[in-house]
Design a protein around this motif. Structure first.
Motif, mmCIF file in Angstrom:
data_model
loop_
_atom_site.group_PDB
_atom_site.id
_atom_site.type_symbol
_atom_site.label_atom_id
_atom_site.label_comp_id
_atom_site.label_asym_id
_atom_site.label_seq_id
_atom_site.Cartn_x
_atom_site.Cartn_y
_atom_site.Cartn_z
ATOM 1 N N UNK A 61 58.017 86.598 12.635
ATOM 2 C CA UNK A 61 56.626 86.357 12.233
ATOM 3 C C UNK A 61 56.581 85.345 11.090
ATOM 4 N N UNK A 62 55.409 84.821 10.832
ATOM 5 C CA UNK A 62 55.253 83.862 9.746
ATOM 6 C C UNK A 62 55.185 84.594 8.409
ATOM 7 N N UNK A 63 55.374 83.824 7.366
ATOM 8 C CA UNK A 63 55.278 84.378 6.024
ATOM 9 C C UNK A 63 53.808 84.470 5.638
ATOM 10 N N UNK A 64 53.369 85.650 5.229
ATOM 11 C CA UNK A 64 51.961 85.892 4.911
ATOM 12 C C UNK A 64 51.782 86.386 3.485
ATOM 13 N N UNK A 65 50.641 86.085 2.925
ATOM 14 C CA UNK A 65 50.294 86.565 1.594
ATOM 15 C C UNK A 65 50.089 88.077 1.622
ATOM 16 N N UNK A 66 50.652 88.746 0.631
ATOM 17 C CA UNK A 66 50.416 90.181 0.459
ATOM 18 C C UNK A 66 49.383 90.389 -0.650
ATOM 19 N N UNK A 67 49.668 89.845 -1.818
ATOM 20 C CA UNK A 67 48.752 89.987 -2.948
ATOM 21 C C UNK A 67 49.038 88.889 -3.954
ATOM 22 N N UNK A 68 47.991 88.447 -4.650
ATOM 23 C CA UNK A 68 48.132 87.381 -5.615
ATOM 24 C C UNK A 68 47.360 87.666 -6.883
ATOM 25 N N UNK A 110 53.245 97.111 -6.795
ATOM 26 C CA UNK A 110 53.331 98.548 -6.596
ATOM 27 C C UNK A 110 52.906 98.859 -5.181
ATOM 28 N N UNK A 111 53.808 99.447 -4.419
ATOM 29 C CA UNK A 111 53.546 99.746 -3.018
ATOM 30 C C UNK A 111 53.416 101.260 -2.871
ATOM 31 N N UNK A 112 52.209 101.703 -2.657
ATOM 32 C CA UNK A 112 51.951 103.122 -2.419
ATOM 33 C C UNK A 112 51.613 103.337 -0.955
ATOM 34 N N UNK A 113 52.002 104.475 -0.460
ATOM 35 C CA UNK A 113 51.756 104.836 0.948
ATOM 36 C C UNK A 113 52.165 103.719 1.899
ATOM 37 N N UNK A 114 53.369 103.200 1.772
ATOM 38 C CA UNK A 114 53.779 102.157 2.706
ATOM 39 C C UNK A 114 53.873 102.700 4.124
ATOM 40 N N UNK A 115 53.735 101.783 5.078
ATOM 41 C CA UNK A 115 53.790 102.119 6.488
ATOM 42 C C UNK A 115 54.957 101.358 7.125
ATOM 43 N N UNK A 116 55.422 101.823 8.258
ATOM 44 C CA UNK A 116 56.517 101.094 8.922
ATOM 45 C C UNK A 116 56.206 99.615 9.153
ATOM 46 N N UNK A 146 43.969 98.823 -1.188
ATOM 47 C CA UNK A 146 43.924 100.249 -1.471
ATOM 48 C C UNK A 146 45.294 100.903 -1.517
ATOM 49 N N UNK A 147 46.341 100.164 -1.130
ATOM 50 C CA UNK A 147 47.692 100.736 -1.136
ATOM 51 C C UNK A 147 48.638 99.966 -2.065
ATOM 52 N N UNK A 148 48.551 98.658 -2.070
ATOM 53 C CA UNK A 148 49.439 97.815 -2.882
ATOM 54 C C UNK A 148 48.660 97.211 -4.033
ATOM 55 N N UNK A 149 49.302 97.119 -5.182
ATOM 56 C CA UNK A 149 48.667 96.561 -6.363
ATOM 57 C C UNK A 149 49.608 95.577 -7.041
ATOM 58 N N UNK A 150 49.094 94.394 -7.327
ATOM 59 C CA UNK A 150 49.873 93.408 -8.064
ATOM 60 C C UNK A 150 49.474 93.463 -9.536
ATOM 61 N N UNK A 161 48.993 80.701 -10.672
ATOM 62 C CA UNK A 161 48.874 81.748 -9.666
ATOM 63 C C UNK A 161 50.256 82.290 -9.361
ATOM 64 N N UNK A 162 50.373 83.601 -9.262
ATOM 65 C CA UNK A 162 51.607 84.221 -8.814
ATOM 66 C C UNK A 162 51.268 85.203 -7.704
ATOM 67 N N UNK A 163 52.187 85.353 -6.765
ATOM 68 C CA UNK A 163 51.869 86.171 -5.602
ATOM 69 C C UNK A 163 53.126 86.743 -4.962
ATOM 70 N N UNK A 164 52.875 87.715 -4.128
ATOM 71 C CA UNK A 164 53.913 88.263 -3.256
ATOM 72 C C UNK A 164 53.540 87.910 -1.814
#
Length: 114
Positions: free
Chosen positions: A42-49, A80-86, A64-68, A32-35
C-alpha cells in the motif's frame, strides 16, 4: 537533521502503544511534524500531524484512538496509539517539514494482533 523513530512492536488489539520520534535539532524549527504509515503493498498515508502552532489533524481511521503530541524540551514527537486494530499494522514513519526541506525517519514496525 535526523529523526529517530522508536517504540514499535507487537501489541494486542485493544491495547496501547506509544511511538516516539526524537529529532536531532530543535523541533520548533519545523512548520509541521507528522506520523505516516505504510502497510505492505500500500502507499504511505498520513496518520496524524501537528503544526508549529499546535494544531493537529489525523486520518479518519484513527480519530478518537491515536493522538499526536510533542515535547519541545526533549525535541520529541509522540504518537499515542490506543485501541489499535489489526488494520493499523504497518511501518510507521516520522516526518518533519521545515521552511525549505522535509525529512523522514527510518520507520518503526507496528504489528497489531487480533
Amino acid at each position: 537533521v535526523q529523526l529517530q523513530a522508536s517504540g514499535g512492536g507487537l501489541v494486542q488489539a485493544g491495547g496501547s502503544l506509544r511511538l516516539s520520534c526524537a529529532a536531532s535539532v530543535n523541533i520548533a524549527s519545523f512548520n509541521y511534524m507528522a506520523w505516516y504509515r505504510q502497510a505492505p503493498g500500500k502507499q504511505r498515508d498520513l496518520v496524524a500531524g501537528l503544526t508549529g502552532g499546535g494544531s493537529t489533524n489525523s486520518a479518519d481511521s484513527v480519530k478518537g484512538r491515536f493522538t499526536i503530541s510533542r515535547d519541545g524540551a526533549e525535541n520529541t514527537v509522540y504518537l499515542q496509539m490506543n485501541s489499535p486494530k489489526p488494520e493499523d499494522t504497518a511501518i510507521y514513519y516520522c516526518h518533519a517539514r521545515g521552511a525549505i526541506r522535509q525529512y523522514w525517519g527510518q520507520g518503526t514496525q507496528v504489528t497489531v494482533s487480533s
